[in-house]
Motif scaffolding. Structure first.
Motif, short mmCIF file in Angstrom:
data_model
loop_
_atom_site.label_atom_id
_atom_site.label_comp_id
_atom_site.label_asym_id
_atom_site.label_seq_id
_atom_site.Cartn_x
_atom_site.Cartn_y
_atom_site.Cartn_z
N GLY A 2 -9.32 2.02 -14.16
CA GLY A 2 -8.85 1.28 -13.01
C GLY A 2 -9.42 -0.12 -12.98
N PHE A 3 -9.22 -0.76 -11.85
CA PHE A 3 -9.66 -2.13 -11.68
C PHE A 3 -10.70 -2.16 -10.56
CE2 PHE A 3 -5.43 -2.16 -13.35
CZ PHE A 3 -5.44 -3.15 -14.32
N VAL A 4 -11.87 -1.59 -10.81
CA VAL A 4 -12.86 -1.46 -9.75
C VAL A 4 -13.90 -2.56 -9.90
CG1 VAL A 4 -14.52 0.06 -8.63
CG2 VAL A 4 -12.48 1.01 -9.73
N VAL A 5 -13.92 -3.50 -8.96
CA VAL A 5 -14.77 -4.68 -9.09
C VAL A 5 -16.24 -4.35 -9.00
CG1 VAL A 5 -15.35 -6.89 -8.03
CG2 VAL A 5 -12.97 -6.21 -8.23
N ALA A 49 -0.12 2.34 4.22
CA ALA A 49 0.89 1.84 5.16
C ALA A 49 2.04 1.19 4.39
CB ALA A 49 0.26 0.85 6.13
N TRP A 50 1.73 0.43 3.33
CA TRP A 50 2.78 -0.17 2.51
C TRP A 50 3.63 0.93 1.87
CZ3 TRP A 50 4.57 0.17 -2.39
CH2 TRP A 50 5.44 -0.83 -2.84
N GLU A 51 2.98 1.95 1.34
CA GLU A 51 3.71 3.05 0.72
C GLU A 51 4.62 3.75 1.73
OE1 GLU A 51 0.53 4.42 -2.75
OE2 GLU A 51 0.30 5.19 -0.71
N HIS A 52 4.11 3.96 2.90
CA HIS A 52 4.91 4.62 3.94
C HIS A 52 6.12 3.77 4.31
CE1 HIS A 52 5.87 6.97 7.53
NE2 HIS A 52 5.92 5.83 8.21
N ASN A 53 5.93 2.48 4.47
CA ASN A 53 7.01 1.59 4.86
C ASN A 53 8.09 1.46 3.78
OD1 ASN A 53 5.79 1.07 7.33
ND2 ASN A 53 4.72 -0.76 6.59
N ASN A 54 7.68 1.61 2.52
CA ASN A 54 8.62 1.43 1.42
C ASN A 54 9.10 2.74 0.81
OD1 ASN A 54 8.83 -1.66 0.67
ND2 ASN A 54 6.69 -1.30 1.23
N GLY A 55 8.54 3.86 1.25
CA GLY A 55 9.03 5.15 0.80
C GLY A 55 8.70 5.51 -0.63
N VAL A 56 7.62 4.94 -1.17
CA VAL A 56 7.21 5.25 -2.55
C VAL A 56 5.69 5.36 -2.59
CG1 VAL A 56 9.19 4.12 -3.64
CG2 VAL A 56 7.09 2.81 -3.21
N ILE A 57 5.17 5.92 -3.68
CA ILE A 57 3.74 6.01 -3.91
C ILE A 57 3.38 5.10 -5.07
CG2 ILE A 57 1.81 7.51 -4.52
CD1 ILE A 57 2.94 8.06 -1.77
N LEU A 58 2.43 4.20 -4.87
CA LEU A 58 2.00 3.33 -5.96
C LEU A 58 1.27 4.14 -7.03
CD1 LEU A 58 0.55 0.19 -4.10
CD2 LEU A 58 2.66 0.31 -5.44
N PRO A 59 1.46 3.80 -8.31
CA PRO A 59 0.68 4.47 -9.35
C PRO A 59 -0.80 4.16 -9.18
CG PRO A 59 1.88 2.58 -10.24
CD PRO A 59 2.36 2.78 -8.85
N GLU A 60 -1.65 5.03 -9.69
CA GLU A 60 -3.08 4.93 -9.43
C GLU A 60 -3.67 3.62 -9.95
OE1 GLU A 60 -6.49 5.70 -7.70
OE2 GLU A 60 -4.69 6.96 -7.51
N ASP A 61 -3.22 3.14 -11.12
CA ASP A 61 -3.80 1.91 -11.65
C ASP A 61 -3.46 0.70 -10.78
OD1 ASP A 61 -1.12 1.88 -12.33
OD2 ASP A 61 -1.43 1.45 -14.45
N LEU A 62 -2.25 0.66 -10.26
CA LEU A 62 -1.86 -0.45 -9.40
C LEU A 62 -2.54 -0.34 -8.03
CD1 LEU A 62 -0.15 -2.98 -9.52
CD2 LEU A 62 1.80 -1.66 -8.71
N ARG A 63 -2.71 0.87 -7.56
CA ARG A 63 -3.44 1.08 -6.31
C ARG A 63 -4.90 0.59 -6.46
NH1 ARG A 63 -3.97 4.91 -1.88
NH2 ARG A 63 -1.82 5.60 -2.18
#
Length: 208
Positions: A2-5, A49-63
């Motif tokens: 992932g992209f964990v700072v 909230a973005w996922e709920h509003n758009n009706g999709v689940i972001l992939p884990e890497d993008l999340r």
């Protein structure tokens, strides 16, 4: 991956995200005024909230990416006339950008069929979308194209495609980590004196 700072320094995070490009540009006499806009990450509740509003689940890497930084903006000026004086130079602006989450908006204008499907035949990939499909703009390349996140169906795993705006999709990668959208900008906008081989091939997900 992932992209964990918080596992690495902030500078290392952005350097890995740029695939070493900033170091290459800094050495080029054609390039000046490198600028990196550092952005805070997004709370998980806002991502949901973005996922709920758009009706999709972001992939884990993008999340994970958006949890670390709300988008990405790196810019620089370059000129082919690097032997000329500053007054005579024809200066151009290079921009590498990934949209903030709130600008990860749906893209329309493509042809749809009754059934969505993705066909893979070796290195040849074809995409057919339906009315159920959803396409989101990850990054603007130029006036002719954009990098998009494509969900053939609401519950399918999305992939990264290049959308030309003429109802044509070109496959880039199965996920955000394997093919960083920054690389598309690099190929499109590399300034003079910067060769593709100068850019490190590691994935920005490898924060080491």
């Amino acid at each position: 991956m992932g992209f964990v700072v918080d596992k690495v320094s902030e500078d290392s995070f952005y350097e890995n995200l740029l695939l070493g490009l900033s170091r290459v540009l800094d050495r080029s006499q054609c390039v000046s005024k490198l600028s990196l806009k550092r952005l805070s990450g997004i709370r998980q509740v806002d991502i949901r909230a973005w996922e709920h509003n758009n009706g999709v689940i972001l992939p884990e890497d993008l999340r994970s990416f958006y949890s670390s930084t709300d988008g990405f903006l790196f810019s620089y000026e370059f000129s082919y006339d690097f032997h000329s004086s500053d007054e005579e130079k024809n200066i151009r602006l290079g921009v590498i950008q990934i949209n903030p989450l709130n600008d990860l908006i749906r893209t329309f204008g493509y042809e749809t069929k009754n059934t969505a499907q993705v066909q893979h035949n070796g290195n040849i990939h074809s995409l057919t979308l339906s009315r159920e499909s959803k396409v989101f703009e990850l990054a603007h390349v130029d006036e002719k194209g954009k990098v998009v996140l494509v969900y053939p169906t609401t519950y399918s795993v999305p992939a990264i495609w290049l959308y030309s705006g003429q109802m044509h999709f070109s496959y880039l990668a199965e996920d955000f980590t394997r093919h960083p959208v920054l690389a598309v900008h690099l190929l499109q906008r590399a300034p003079p004196g910067v060769e593709q081989r100068d850019v490190q091939p590691h994935s920005p997900g490898s924060l080491t």
